[in-house]
Design a protein around this motif. Structure first.
Motif, PDB file in Angstrom:
ATOM      1  N   GLN A  17       0.632  -1.156   0.134  1.00 20.26           N
ATOM      2  CA  GLN A  17       0.028   0.060  -0.163  1.00 20.26           C
ATOM      3  C   GLN A  17       1.003   1.311  -0.071  1.00 20.26           C
ATOM      4  O   GLN A  17       0.630   2.207  -0.678  1.00 20.26           O
ATOM      5  CB  GLN A  17      -0.863  -0.081   1.224  1.00 20.26           C
ATOM      6  CG  GLN A  17      -2.076  -0.878   1.074  1.00 20.26           C
ATOM      7  CD  GLN A  17      -2.972  -1.141   2.488  1.00 20.26           C
ATOM      8  OE1 GLN A  17      -2.563  -0.376   3.384  1.00 20.26           O
ATOM      9  NE2 GLN A  17      -3.742  -1.954   2.346  1.00 20.26           N
ATOM     10  N   LEU A  18       1.899   1.327   0.801  1.00 21.73           N
ATOM     11  CA  LEU A  18       2.750   2.455   0.717  1.00 21.73           C
ATOM     12  C   LEU A  18       3.356   2.610  -0.434  1.00 21.73           C
ATOM     13  O   LEU A  18       3.611   3.757  -0.986  1.00 21.73           O
ATOM     14  CB  LEU A  18       3.893   2.054   1.909  1.00 21.73           C
ATOM     15  CG  LEU A  18       3.335   2.149   3.331  1.00 21.73           C
ATOM     16  CD1 LEU A  18       4.569   1.995   4.301  1.00 21.73           C
ATOM     17  CD2 LEU A  18       2.882   3.935   3.495  1.00 21.73           C
ATOM     18  N   ASP A  19       3.848   1.520  -0.996  1.00 20.46           N
ATOM     19  CA  ASP A  19       4.599   1.528  -2.452  1.00 20.46           C
ATOM     20  C   ASP A  19       3.471   2.179  -3.602  1.00 20.46           C
ATOM     21  O   ASP A  19       3.851   3.268  -4.063  1.00 20.46           O
ATOM     22  CB  ASP A  19       4.940   0.268  -2.944  1.00 20.46           C
ATOM     23  CG  ASP A  19       5.489   0.205  -4.522  1.00 20.46           C
ATOM     24  OD1 ASP A  19       6.634   1.016  -4.274  1.00 20.46           O
ATOM     25  OD2 ASP A  19       5.135  -0.480  -5.317  1.00 20.46           O
ATOM     26  N   ARG A  20       2.520   1.737  -3.531  1.00 18.11           N
ATOM     27  CA  ARG A  20       1.240   2.402  -4.358  1.00 18.11           C
ATOM     28  C   ARG A  20       1.017   4.083  -4.313  1.00 18.11           C
ATOM     29  O   ARG A  20       1.118   4.584  -4.914  1.00 18.11           O
ATOM     30  CB  ARG A  20      -0.131   1.527  -4.257  1.00 18.11           C
ATOM     31  CG  ARG A  20      -0.006   0.181  -5.168  1.00 18.11           C
ATOM     32  CD  ARG A  20      -1.399  -0.252  -5.303  1.00 18.11           C
ATOM     33  NE  ARG A  20      -1.818  -0.656  -3.888  1.00 18.11           N
ATOM     34  CZ  ARG A  20      -1.835  -1.685  -3.180  1.00 18.11           C
ATOM     35  NH1 ARG A  20      -0.980  -2.640  -3.568  1.00 18.11           N
ATOM     36  NH2 ARG A  20      -2.406  -1.853  -1.921  1.00 18.11           N
ATOM     37  N   LYS A  21       1.049   4.203  -2.924  1.00 17.62           N
ATOM     38  CA  LYS A  21       0.611   5.576  -2.226  1.00 17.62           C
ATOM     39  C   LYS A  21       1.940   6.387  -2.901  1.00 17.62           C
ATOM     40  O   LYS A  21       1.837   7.649  -3.588  1.00 17.62           O
ATOM     41  CB  LYS A  21       0.611   5.706  -1.055  1.00 17.62           C
ATOM     42  CG  LYS A  21       0.208   7.113  -0.543  1.00 17.62           C
ATOM     43  CD  LYS A  21      -1.244   7.281  -0.316  1.00 17.62           C
ATOM     44  CE  LYS A  21      -1.367   8.521   0.508  1.00 17.62           C
ATOM     45  NZ  LYS A  21      -2.651   9.134   0.150  1.00 17.62           N
ATOM     46  N   ALA A  22       3.108   6.013  -2.741  1.00 19.48           N
ATOM     47  CA  ALA A  22       4.257   6.820  -3.074  1.00 19.48           C
ATOM     48  C   ALA A  22       4.304   7.037  -4.420  1.00 19.48           C
ATOM     49  O   ALA A  22       4.640   7.771  -5.044  1.00 19.48           O
ATOM     50  CB  ALA A  22       5.476   6.106  -2.545  1.00 19.48           C
TER      51      ALA A  22
END
Length: 55
Positions: free
Chosen positions: A14-19
């Motif tokens: 999720q953090l990867d997608r958000k970044a």
């Protein structure tokens, strides 16, 4: 234990997608500015001010 590992992996995804969503437009903006600056410097290098001709 396996459930916690799965939750951590999901949070990382999720953090990867958000970044990616946040930083991609910024990177594209910077890259487009660099390209425009390169094009401007190229055109000024090819301009002969004495004869007002573009080579």
């Amino acid at each position: 234990m396996d459930e916690k590992i799965y939750q951590i992996a999901e949070q990382i995804a999720q953090l990867d997608r958000k970044a990616y969503e946040v930083y991609l437009p910024l990177v594209e903006d910077v890259c487009s500015r660099i390209v425009l600056e390169d094009e401007d410097s190229c055109s000024t290098e090819l301009f002969d001010e004495k004869e007002d001709k573009v080579f």
